[in-house]
Design an enzyme around this catalytic site. Structure first.
Site, PDB file in Angstrom:
ATOM      1  CG  HIS A  60      50.175  24.020 -30.900  1.00 10.85           C
ATOM      2  ND1 HIS A  60      49.277  23.356 -31.709  1.00 10.85           N
ATOM      3  CD2 HIS A  60      51.032  24.643 -31.736  1.00 10.85           C
ATOM      4  CE1 HIS A  60      49.589  23.555 -32.976  1.00 10.85           C
ATOM      5  NE2 HIS A  60      50.640  24.348 -33.032  1.00 10.85           N
ATOM      6  NE  ARG A 105      50.185  19.123 -33.702  1.00 11.12           N
ATOM      7  CZ  ARG A 105      51.066  19.936 -33.107  1.00 11.12           C
ATOM      8  NH1 ARG A 105      51.619  20.928 -33.743  1.00 11.12           N
ATOM      9  NH2 ARG A 105      51.428  19.724 -31.850  1.00 11.12           N
ATOM     10  CE1 TYR A 116      50.636  29.030 -36.102  1.00 13.04           C
ATOM     11  CE2 TYR A 116      49.363  27.211 -36.988  1.00 13.04           C
ATOM     12  CZ  TYR A 116      50.201  27.723 -36.014  1.00 13.04           C
ATOM     13  OH  TYR A 116      50.590  26.938 -34.971  1.00 13.04           O
ATOM     14  CG  HIS A 123      54.470  27.054 -32.672  1.00  8.16           C
ATOM     15  ND1 HIS A 123      55.058  25.882 -33.093  1.00  8.16           N
ATOM     16  CD2 HIS A 123      53.234  27.060 -33.231  1.00  8.16           C
ATOM     17  CE1 HIS A 123      54.216  25.219 -33.882  1.00  8.16           C
ATOM     18  NE2 HIS A 123      53.098  25.912 -33.981  1.00  8.16           N
ATOM     19  CE1 TYR A 148      48.253  23.168 -37.429  1.00 10.71           C
ATOM     20  CE2 TYR A 148      47.896  24.597 -35.532  1.00 10.71           C
ATOM     21  CZ  TYR A 148      48.750  23.864 -36.348  1.00 10.71           C
ATOM     22  OH  TYR A 148      50.089  23.827 -36.071  1.00 10.71           O
TER      23      TYR A 148
HETATM   24 FE   LIG Z   1      51.316  25.137 -34.875  1.00 11.17          FE
END
Ligand SMILES: [Fe+2]
Lengths: 193, 257
Positions: free
Chosen positions: B178, B175, B126, B180, B165
């Site tokens: 995905h 994870r 991110y 959000h 990640y």
């Molecule tokens: Fe996330």
């Protein structure tokens, strides 16, 4: 007809570029004499402030209208930046990411026709957002409001914003406790079906 | 010193939660469409969920929450829905289109409402100061998009497929990829923040956040469908993800408009 809903998932920790926006808690036009400030901390079940929560607020305009207005995230069409509300339209919507101390601040005008601000809390660790209400003392008759009247006094008090001693008039404190911490009552959270 | 929590520990808890849910439903309990806020395999939930039951506000036609905020063209710019065009260069990764419709639970299209998305880049990182995963940042990708739904509740984003990640729920926790999503309906009661997943991801079974939705068919509604007709020749792959918002709305709004 009733469709099966899409499940909720946590907002997680990395919404920072997406959700918070400048002046997100400043719903009142700048310098409006009727401005009320509602502020507080969001706490977890260890009594610690939550630095990565988001509080959203929705409320009627002072004239009681509930249609809201666009422009909460008004954008600069050239650079794309969020330049904030135009100071005339009352959008009724605010969004505040808690700061490193778990603190949030809302500056708004008292709602017309309802004694409360509707709040939603999102946080990392919270798989499904929570609804609560901050009732404003000058507008609230706790015995007349059906929700408040249905609660025990200890539970009811978690929904009442209180004058912040030592602050200017019009400054109210409203803490949100996601879980009982052994000392402080857990905030009342709401369901709508 | 406590023993580090392993994937085996978490997977065992996930299996227990799923079994307990199956038993509840077999005993006549209702289907659970949303995660339980106290789902312990997701460890961050432990101190961050209420233990008292929610207080139902039903049958109050004056409840403010039956209405909700409005958004419009001033809240959006032309490039917001295309996450690949927000910088001077093109982001790295597999270009995708994600499209679908937003409906309320009565099947009515949610028109002119705000959708916000955020995601990791193709490497699973991110653009956020607190993301310390040692995967490369992409100077051409912020990973943030917005759009307003159309007259049939439709939306479309162009982006790149996010990477998986790691996170620190337990040792070797990852994870699944995905995106959000944040959505508004016509009422504040219909507010939804969720995550969209990609079909066939091998990490599904290991992830306590996805598995917090213990109902199998509800969980399947978080997974987009690959739709070859949405793929653009020599350009991008297409996914379809329709979203249904829970919660009641004031019917007088519909009549008044
Ligand atoms: Fe996330």
């Amino acid at each position: 007809m009733s469709l099966a809903p899409t499940p909720s998932q946590t907002v997680g920790p990395f919404y920072g570029y997406a959700l918070p926006f400048a002046k997100g808690g400043d719903i009142a036009p700048t310098g409006h004499p009727d401005t009320v400030t509602v502020h507080g901390y969001v706490y977890d079940g260890a009594g610690l402030p939550i630095p990565d929560a988001i509080v959203e607020v929705w409320q009627p305009a002072p004239d009681g209208s509930r249609t809201g207005a666009p422009g909460s995230l008004r954008r600069d069409p050239v650079k794309g930046e969020i330049i904030g509300r135009d100071g005339v339209a009352f959008t009724g919507f605010g969004r505040i990411a808690t700061d490193a101390d778990g603190h949030y601040v809302i500056r708004t005008l008292p709602p017309g026709g309802a004694p409360y601000l509707s709040l939603i809390v999102f946080a990392r660790g919270l798989l499904h957002h929570l609804y609560t209400r901050a009732y404003l003392p000058e507008l609230t008759d706790p015995t007349a409001d059906p929700l408040l009247a249905s609660l025990s006094p200890e539970r009811r008090d978690t929904l009442l914003a209180t004058p912040d001693t030592g602050s200017a008039p019009g400054v109210l404190r409203f803490d949100i406790r996601l879980q009982y911490d052994g000392v402080h009552e857990e905030t009342v959270f709401l369901a709508f079906d | 010193m406590t023993t580090p929590l392993t994937q085996g520990d978490i997977s065992a808890e996930i299996a227990d939660e799923r079994e307990a849910y199956a038993k509840r439903v077999a005993d006549g309990a209702p289907v659970e469409n949303h995660p339980s806020r106290g789902y312990a395999p997701y460890r961050s939930s432990v101190l961050r969920h209420p233990k008292q039951p929610l207080v139902a506000v039903n049958g109050d036609p004056e409840a403010v929450e039956l209405t909700g905020p409005a958004f419009g063209v001033t809240d959006i710019t032309a490039f917001d829905h295309d996450l690949t065009r927000q910088h001077h260069g093109e982001p790295l990764g597999e270009r995708i289109k994600v499209t679908g419709r937003i409906l309320d639970r009565e099947g009515r299209a949610v028109r002119g409402q705000l959708i916000e998305i955020w995601q990791a880049n193709a490497s699973g990182r991110y653009a956020h100061q607190r993301d310390d995963h040692p995967a490369p940042l992409d100077p051409n990708f912020t990973g943030v998009g917005r759009t307003l739904t159309g007259t049939d509740g439709e939306y479309e984003f162009v982006t790149i497929k996010p990477g998986a990640y790691p996170w620190r729920n337990h040792v070797n926790a990852w994870r699944p990829a995905h995106i959000h999503f944040s959505l508004f309906g016509t009422a504040f009661t219909q507010r939804l923040v969720t995550q969209m997943y990609f079909p066939g991801d091998p990490l599904f079974a290991y992830d306590p956040i996805l598995q917090s939705v213990t109902d199998e068919s509800a969980r399947a509604r978080l997974v987009a469908a690959y739709d070859h007709d949405l793929s653009t020749p020599e350009w991008s792959l297409g996914y379809r993800w329709d979203i249904v918002l829970d919660g009641p709305a004031a019917t007088w709004i519909e009549e008044g408009r």
